[in-house]
Design an enzyme around this catalytic site. Structure first.
Site, PDB file in Angstrom:
ATOM      1  N   HIS A 187       0.820  -1.219   0.000  1.00 14.17           N
ATOM      2  CA  HIS A 187       0.000   0.000   0.000  1.00 14.17           C
ATOM      3  C   HIS A 187       0.855   1.271   0.000  1.00 14.17           C
ATOM      4  O   HIS A 187       0.319   2.376  -0.038  1.00 14.17           O
ATOM      5  CB  HIS A 187      -0.936   0.028   1.209  1.00 14.17           C
ATOM      6  CG  HIS A 187      -1.945  -1.080   1.224  1.00 14.17           C
ATOM      7  ND1 HIS A 187      -2.819  -1.315   0.178  1.00 14.17           N
ATOM      8  CD2 HIS A 187      -2.214  -2.037   2.151  1.00 14.17           C
ATOM      9  CE1 HIS A 187      -3.587  -2.361   0.467  1.00 14.17           C
ATOM     10  NE2 HIS A 187      -3.231  -2.821   1.650  1.00 14.17           N
ATOM     11  N   ASP A 192      -2.399 -10.669  -2.277  1.00 11.00           N
ATOM     12  CA  ASP A 192      -2.993 -10.250  -1.004  1.00 11.00           C
ATOM     13  C   ASP A 192      -4.496 -10.026  -1.231  1.00 11.00           C
ATOM     14  O   ASP A 192      -4.922  -9.777  -2.358  1.00 11.00           O
ATOM     15  CB  ASP A 192      -2.321  -8.949  -0.547  1.00 11.00           C
ATOM     16  CG  ASP A 192      -2.726  -8.510   0.850  1.00 11.00           C
ATOM     17  OD1 ASP A 192      -1.983  -8.829   1.797  1.00 11.00           O
ATOM     18  OD2 ASP A 192      -3.792  -7.858   0.992  1.00 11.00           O
ATOM     19  N   HIS A 227      -6.160  -7.500  -0.389  1.00  5.92           N
ATOM     20  CA  HIS A 227      -6.380  -6.093  -0.750  1.00  5.92           C
ATOM     21  C   HIS A 227      -5.553  -5.714  -1.978  1.00  5.92           C
ATOM     22  O   HIS A 227      -4.474  -6.242  -2.195  1.00  5.92           O
ATOM     23  CB  HIS A 227      -5.994  -5.184   0.425  1.00  5.92           C
ATOM     24  CG  HIS A 227      -6.715  -5.511   1.692  1.00  5.92           C
ATOM     25  ND1 HIS A 227      -6.161  -6.332   2.673  1.00  5.92           N
ATOM     26  CD2 HIS A 227      -7.944  -5.164   2.124  1.00  5.92           C
ATOM     27  CE1 HIS A 227      -7.034  -6.453   3.667  1.00  5.92           C
ATOM     28  NE2 HIS A 227      -8.127  -5.760   3.362  1.00  5.92           N
ATOM     29  N   ASP A 287      -4.269 -12.988   3.960  1.00  2.00           N
ATOM     30  CA  ASP A 287      -5.589 -12.500   4.384  1.00  2.00           C
ATOM     31  C   ASP A 287      -6.707 -12.899   3.420  1.00  2.00           C
ATOM     32  O   ASP A 287      -7.855 -12.497   3.606  1.00  2.00           O
ATOM     33  CB  ASP A 287      -5.588 -10.984   4.649  1.00  2.00           C
ATOM     34  CG  ASP A 287      -4.911 -10.171   3.564  1.00  2.00           C
ATOM     35  OD1 ASP A 287      -4.514 -10.760   2.536  1.00  2.00           O
ATOM     36  OD2 ASP A 287      -4.775  -8.946   3.751  1.00  2.00           O
TER      37      ASP A 287
HETATM   38 ZN   LIG Z   1      -4.212  -7.252   2.809  1.00  4.43          ZN
END
Ligand SMILES: [Zn+2]
Length: 349
Positions: free
Chosen positions: A158, A193, A195, A282
């Protein structure tokens, strides 16, 4: 238990924020040191990390951002504050270039969310997390290892050239990918991931040489919301070198496997000779903050399919918050890279 080289430095554990803003209130910080300690404890022979200095970090991140990260916590203390440095006001895009000295303004300038507090040990931990990714990469570039695993807290994907966000401060994945490219490798990044890896995407968005492919939760429903939509395909010279494959909450291995096939097809078409895998656990069905339905055994399946590309793979650890299951999930993924190739056939088509 794993016969793939793994790298980690205990200085990465220095990052220990107290709390984060979540669902309208302060909660315990989710990206805690016990995540890494669980995984590290499962490796009998973690390899030592070398120090490559700041230069590889500055090939990806702006110098003023790196200087901000280094000094933000002490500047926060110098302003009379206690606890972690955290922003509370963010500029609209066209005001981001304003040069303001106040620490609160710079926290807003160099971040995009309130999930990324800067604690006393954040810089030290982030610095060594990046060095861990670089050391694991060097083992591949030097021909010592076919593939390697960088246990990288704090995570990376991120974080952009000049911003932190989503528990990420330095983009270890991008730093390693850029270093590999400068070593003459043709690099593809696959981000699996839960996200979207918005920071990695931003860093290579106009780059024709590094392919970025991400399979993630649809940003219409999940963080980071403003990136990761299917129509984002890269810009300028990088047009067509970004591929986003958003999937709905509740996705299981069948639908995931179809997206993975498309992602791997793009890696092949790019003619990559090295793959950097941003791995977040995740996507696991029991993850407390995510909503896919992948089972532990699915990670071995996914890894087998990626291994069938027959490319060297640098695996960089990203998210994963079902802490008690984390080491087992990582072990399952890594086992897929050392298993017989026939395991690649197990993925549902
Ligand atoms: Zn994540």
């Amino acid at each position: 238990m794993n016969s793939i080289a793994a790298y980690f430095d205990r200085r990465q554990l220095a990052h220990a924020p107290l709390q984060e803003l979540h669902n309208g209130g302060w909660t315990a910080y989710a990206e805690k040191a016990s995540r890494a300690e669980q995984i590290a404890a499962s490796f009998p022979d973690l390899r030592p990390v070398r120090d490559y200095g700041l230069e590889p970090l500055l090939q990806v991140h702006d110098r003023d951002y790196v200087e901000f990260l280094r000094s933000a916590h002490s500047d926060w203390r110098a302003a009379g504050r206690s606890g972690d440095a955290i922003g509370y006001t963010w500029p609209v895009v066209r005001r981001r270039r304003l040069k303001l000295d106040r620490i609160d303004a710079r926290l807003g300038r160099y971040s995009y969310d309130a999930a990324t507090p800067i604690a006393e040990g954040t810089w030290e931990a982030s610095y060594w997390s990046a060095q861990t990714a670089l050391t694991a990469l060097a083992a591949i570039l030097d021909g010592e290892m076919r593939s390697s695993f960088a246990l990288c807290p704090p995570p990376a994907h991120h974080s952009g050239r000049d911003y932190c966000g989503g528990y990420c401060y330095l983009n270890n994945t991008a730093i390693a990918a850029e270093q590999a490219r400068r070593s003459g490798r043709r690099v593809a990044i696959l981000d699996i991931d839960y996200h979207h890896g918005n920071g990695t995407q931003d860093i290579f968005y106009e780059d024709p040489d590094v392919l970025f492919v991400s399979i993630h939760a649809d940003p219409a429903t999940d963080y980071p919301f403003f990136w990761g939509h299917a129509e984002e395909r890269g810009e300028g010279a990088g047009a067509g070198k970004t591929l986003n494959l958003p999937l709905p909450q509740g996705t299981d291995i069948e639908a995931y496997g179809r997206a993975l096939d498309e992602a791997l097809g793009a890696v092949r078409a790019h003619k990559a000779d090295l793959l950097v895998l941003s791995y977040g656990a995740d996507t696991f069905e029991e993850d407390p903050i995510s909503h896919f339905r992948l089972r532990r055994s699915d990670y071995r399946t996914i890894a087998g399919r990626i291994a069938a590309l027959d490319l060297p793979v640098l695996i960089v650890m990203e998210g994963g918050y079902a802490i008690d299951a984390l080491a087992l999930n990582v072990g399952e993924l890594l086992s897929g890279f050392v298993a017989e190739p026939k395991d690649a056939d197990l993925i549902p088509q």
